[in-house]
Design a protein around this motif. Structure first.
Motif, PDB file in Angstrom:
ATOM      1  N   GLY A 446       0.814  -1.209   0.000  1.00  0.00           N
ATOM      2  CA  GLY A 446       0.000   0.000   0.000  1.00  0.00           C
ATOM      3  C   GLY A 446       0.845   1.255   0.000  1.00  0.00           C
ATOM      4  N   MET A 447       1.877   1.292   0.851  1.00  0.00           N
ATOM      5  CA  MET A 447       2.770   2.452   0.894  1.00  0.00           C
ATOM      6  C   MET A 447       3.484   2.641  -0.432  1.00  0.00           C
ATOM      7  SD  MET A 447       4.423   2.118   4.721  1.00  0.00           S
ATOM      8  CE  MET A 447       5.609   3.432   4.415  1.00  0.00           C
ATOM      9  N   ALA A 448       3.945   1.534  -1.012  1.00  0.00           N
ATOM     10  CA  ALA A 448       4.674   1.622  -2.282  1.00  0.00           C
ATOM     11  C   ALA A 448       3.787   2.197  -3.380  1.00  0.00           C
ATOM     12  CB  ALA A 448       5.193   0.242  -2.680  1.00  0.00           C
ATOM     13  N   HIS A 449       2.509   1.794  -3.400  1.00  0.00           N
ATOM     14  CA  HIS A 449       1.591   2.326  -4.408  1.00  0.00           C
ATOM     15  C   HIS A 449       1.382   3.823  -4.225  1.00  0.00           C
ATOM     16  CE1 HIS A 449       0.175  -0.844  -7.019  1.00  0.00           C
ATOM     17  NE2 HIS A 449       0.093  -1.678  -5.991  1.00  0.00           N
ATOM     18  N   ILE A 450       1.231   4.256  -2.975  1.00  0.00           N
ATOM     19  CA  ILE A 450       1.007   5.682  -2.714  1.00  0.00           C
ATOM     20  C   ILE A 450       2.213   6.501  -3.153  1.00  0.00           C
ATOM     21  CG2 ILE A 450       0.702   7.403  -0.890  1.00  0.00           C
ATOM     22  CD1 ILE A 450      -0.914   5.232   0.628  1.00  0.00           C
ATOM     23  N   PHE A 451       3.419   6.036  -2.757  1.00  0.00           N
ATOM     24  CA  PHE A 451       4.632   6.771  -3.120  1.00  0.00           C
ATOM     25  C   PHE A 451       4.879   6.727  -4.626  1.00  0.00           C
ATOM     26  CE2 PHE A 451       6.312   6.223   1.386  1.00  0.00           C
ATOM     27  CZ  PHE A 451       6.181   7.560   1.688  1.00  0.00           C
ATOM     28  N   ALA A 452       4.649   5.553  -5.227  1.00  0.00           N
ATOM     29  CA  ALA A 452       4.902   5.430  -6.666  1.00  0.00           C
ATOM     30  C   ALA A 452       3.953   6.314  -7.471  1.00  0.00           C
ATOM     31  CB  ALA A 452       4.760   3.974  -7.097  1.00  0.00           C
ATOM     32  N   ASP A 453       2.700   6.419  -7.031  1.00  0.00           N
ATOM     33  CA  ASP A 453       1.730   7.247  -7.748  1.00  0.00           C
ATOM     34  C   ASP A 453       2.066   8.732  -7.660  1.00  0.00           C
ATOM     35  OD1 ASP A 453       0.329   5.032  -8.496  1.00  0.00           O
ATOM     36  OD2 ASP A 453      -1.216   5.216  -6.949  1.00  0.00           O
ATOM     37  N   SER A 454       2.760   9.120  -6.584  1.00  0.00           N
ATOM     38  CA  SER A 454       3.072  10.545  -6.421  1.00  0.00           C
ATOM     39  C   SER A 454       4.536  10.870  -6.702  1.00  0.00           C
ATOM     40  CB  SER A 454       2.725  11.005  -4.997  1.00  0.00           C
ATOM     41  OG  SER A 454       3.408  10.217  -4.042  1.00  0.00           O
ATOM     42  N   LEU A 455       5.418   9.859  -6.612  1.00  0.00           N
ATOM     43  CA  LEU A 455       6.857  10.099  -6.761  1.00  0.00           C
ATOM     44  C   LEU A 455       7.503   8.992  -7.591  1.00  0.00           C
ATOM     45  CD1 LEU A 455       7.648  11.035  -3.040  1.00  0.00           C
ATOM     46  CD2 LEU A 455       7.603  12.623  -4.955  1.00  0.00           C
ATOM     47  N   GLY A 456       7.502   9.136  -8.879  1.00  0.00           N
ATOM     48  CA  GLY A 456       8.298   8.228  -9.698  1.00  0.00           C
ATOM     49  C   GLY A 456       7.549   7.240 -10.531  1.00  0.00           C
TER      50      GLY A 456
END
Length: 678
Positions: A446-456
């Motif tokens: 879940g964290m990876a999806h949030i960060f990936a969608d906003s950063l990278g």
């Protein structure tokens, strides 16, 4: 101007209440934005810190910076060390913020987001923050005494000794389960294991730098540590391709042994060398990550795909058995209130504070921050498709594996496909995500999806996933090392009742022996959890929750007794209200885990079902060994739960006796004064 400030706070409180109401009353096909979870938590936590914590500091504890703290008065350079408040804040937050706020909400999400979210926000400000703050305040006034010693002083020899023994037993379970979550997150992941292993020497380098090379240069030491840890995260991606990289490709039992060794090392080394710098670095990486996660959620504001309530509120959940009451509350654990925190608040932290008033920021503030972490974990869980959530968190023994697991979960009404799960595993750099029990892997996804969608974007989702695993492991291992040190203090106190020299905390033979005993005790449960075919967490997490909340009940009994002894009986409702709720929750949960005839709830019922399978003909030798282990674990869990229930009952009854006696004595003392006045 003062009126304007109060109007601003009224507006903030009203916004928080509106956000919570929106979450509570959304129904049907509408999926609320998770942004409202953040708004509700931030506004309610801020308002409670501004007003309620100030009320407790001024009226209940009467904190006063003119009093000399134990860290200053008893400074010995080892355990009592005056420490700047931000480093103390970092240590305390790192020590209390274990897997509970990360894993508990993720596991409890099987009931839907509503019950746990309400409990996380409301429970923290009225129960968890209060417990941490009050225990820290009272320990400061008592030379940094441990919870067990305070129990003996405030309740009496029977309740106090029972509390000391009970707290020590509960600590064993707590530390074992904390470590087990790390094991399940890192097993057969070279990237994750190598990164976490690197944090140990990095912390020691920072400790030496800030103590001997550049004393007092906190910013320099912090920058050095953060840069080295980030390099370790990036470098871990390539560790598998190196000759020595296979050292970190460990299965669960081997990882358990490594963590047992680490726990012993961290509990006997000087606090400045490993514990304090590691906790300090971990705390600000944790807080920085959570703030970055909150900003990313604000930017992306995904919808909560999990419904507010699922079909599993009836107790038939695959992640763990039991109805929404009481099991949602004991599963959330540290996100709302944690008895473990009282051990840190009466263990290492009061021996570090330079000023009394810093206890408000450290005690109430750290728990409010931890509750916010729990909200972030809940968001990361409920923004996943429910089918993916159950595929990751459902044990193989319950949902099956591969296509069979997908078919079973889809039949429950939560569609998921094998292709979808394989694509997700490849994206994050893992071979499979099926049955990665314990909550940590699904949180990382879940964290990876949030960060990936906003950063990278999706190209770096694997990097964000392993950063999240490192982040979670840092959360947990700092609790393991601090918890082991605190348990060592308690064991020395207990053994000192048998032979006084054993209580000498300055004796290194005593330190080594008691540390070895503590580590061996929790290491036993950790190892057997690591070889449990159900993943360990399925059976041990409810026991963890019960033990943790019962420990909080013990702490609130001690705090209430201290409050009444100080003539503050009119404020006893501050601790009695959360105590009454905890007693109702934990006693109900304990009784059900022992006596329930449901196989997925009762320890003894599950053991009986496995006994029947073991008695059946044509059981293979491998399955026989597996069943024997599971039956033994269930019976040990049932016995431990019964012991916890009995210990808390004794402490509660003895506390009630003390409160009644003190109330009668206070009333008798008032009569002559009233007669003289008349």
């Amino acid at each position: 101007m003062k009126g304007l400030r109060y109007l601003s706070w009224i507006a903030i409180g009203a916004l928080g209440a509106y956000g919570l109401a929106l979450i509570a009353f959304t129904r049907g096909e509408t999926h609320p934005s998770v942004l409202w979870f953040i708004v509700a938590a931030v506004c309610i936590h801020a308002t409670a810190y501004r007003f309620y914590s100030r009320f407790i500091a001024e009226r209940v504890l009467e904190l006063d910076d003119s009093r000399v703290t134990p860290a200053v008065r008893l400074n010995n350079g080892r355990d009592y060390v005056p420490t700047p408040r931000w480093i103390t804040f970092g240590h305390h937050f790192a020590a209390i913020a274990g897997p509970g706020p990360l894993v508990g909400p993720v596991l409890a999400a099987q009931f839907g987001y509503l019950p746990s979210t309400l409990w996380i926000v409301i429970g923290a400000v009225l129960a968890g923050c209060v417990q941490d703050f009050v225990i820290l305040g009272y320990s400061l006034r008592r030379d940094g005494r441990s919870l067990g010693k305070m129990a003996r002083d405030e309740i009496g020899p029977v309740g106090g000794t029972t509390a000391l023994a009970g707290v020590l037993l509960i600590m064993v379970i707590l530390i074992a389960v904390l470590a087990l979550v790390v094991v399940n997150a890192m097993k057969h992941s070279i990237w994750a294991t190598s990164t976490v292993a690197a944090t140990v020497p990095i912390a020691m380098v920072v400790g030496i730098y800030m103590t001997w090379i550049r004393p007092g240069r906190i910013v320099e030491g912090s920058a050095l540590g953060v840069v080295l840890i980030l390099l370790a995260v990036v470098g871990g991606r390539y560790a598998g391709g190196l000759a020595w990289g296979q050292w970190f490709d460990a299965d669960a039992p081997d990882l358990a042994l490594w963590i047992i060794g680490y726990g012993f090392l961290a509990s006997v080394l000087p606090i400045w060398l490993l514990l304090a710098p590691r906790d300090y670095l971990s705390a600000f990486i944790k807080i920085g990550t959570i703030i970055a996660l909150a900003i990313a959620i604000v930017a992306v504001h995904p919808a909560a795909l999990m419904p507010p309530l699922t079909r599993f509120t009836d107790g038939s959940g695959p992640v763990f058995g039991g109805r929404v009451f009481p099991f949602a509350f004991i599963t959330v654990a540290c996100g709302a209130i944690s008895g473990f925190h009282s051990l840190i608040a009466s263990g290492t932290t009061p021996k570090m504070l330079e000023r009394e008033r810093d206890a408000r920021m450290v005690g109430y503030g750290c728990m409010a921050m931890e509750s916010f972490v729990a909200i972030m974990a809940m968001i990361a869980a409920v923004m996943l498709k429910p089918g993916v959530y159950f595929a990751i968190n459902g044990p193989a023994g319950v949902v099956g594996t591969g296509a069979a697991a997908c078919a079973k979960i889809t039949a429950w009404g939560f569609p998921v496909t094998l292709t979808e799960m394989q694509r997700l595993a490849t994206a994050v750099g893992e071979t499979t995500l099926f049955s990665r029990t314990g909550g940590a892997p699904s949180l990382a996804v879940g964290m990876a999806h949030i960060f990936a969608d906003s950063l990278g974007g999706s190209a770096v989702i694997g990097l964000w996933y392993h950063f999240a695993i490192m982040f979670e492991a840092l959360f947990i291992l700092t609790t393991v090392d601090a918890g082991t040190r605190v348990a060592r203090f308690m064991l020395q106190d207990l053994l000192g009742n048998l032979w006084r020299p054993l209580a000498n905390s300055g004796s290194y033979p005593n330190i080594m022996i008691t540390a070895a005993l503590v580590v061996a005790a929790w290491g036993y449960f950790l190892y057997f959890g690591a070889i449990d075919p159900l993943g360990g967490v399925n059976s041990l997490w409810p026991l963890f929750g019960i033990a943790n909340q019962m420990l909080a009940a013990i702490a609130l009994c001690v705090a209430t007794s201290a409050m009444i002894r100080q003539g503050k009986a009119r404020y006893a409702w501050v601790t009695l209200v959360p105590l009454a709720w905890l007693v109702a929750v934990t006693m109900t949960a304990g009784a059900q885990k022992i006596l329930s005839p449901l196989v997925n709830v009762g320890f003894l019922a599950h053991a009986a079902a496995l006994d029947r399978e073991l008695a059946a003909p044509a059981v293979s030798p491998a399955r026989t060994a597996e069943l024997t282990r599971l039956i033994w674990n269930d019976r040990v869990d049932a016995v431990m739960t019964a012991i916890f229930v009995a210990l808390v009952a004794v402490i509660l009854i003895d506390s009630l006796r003390v409160w009644v006696r003190l109330a009668i004595a206070a009333r008798s003392a008032q009569r002559p004064q009233q007669e003289a006045a008349a």
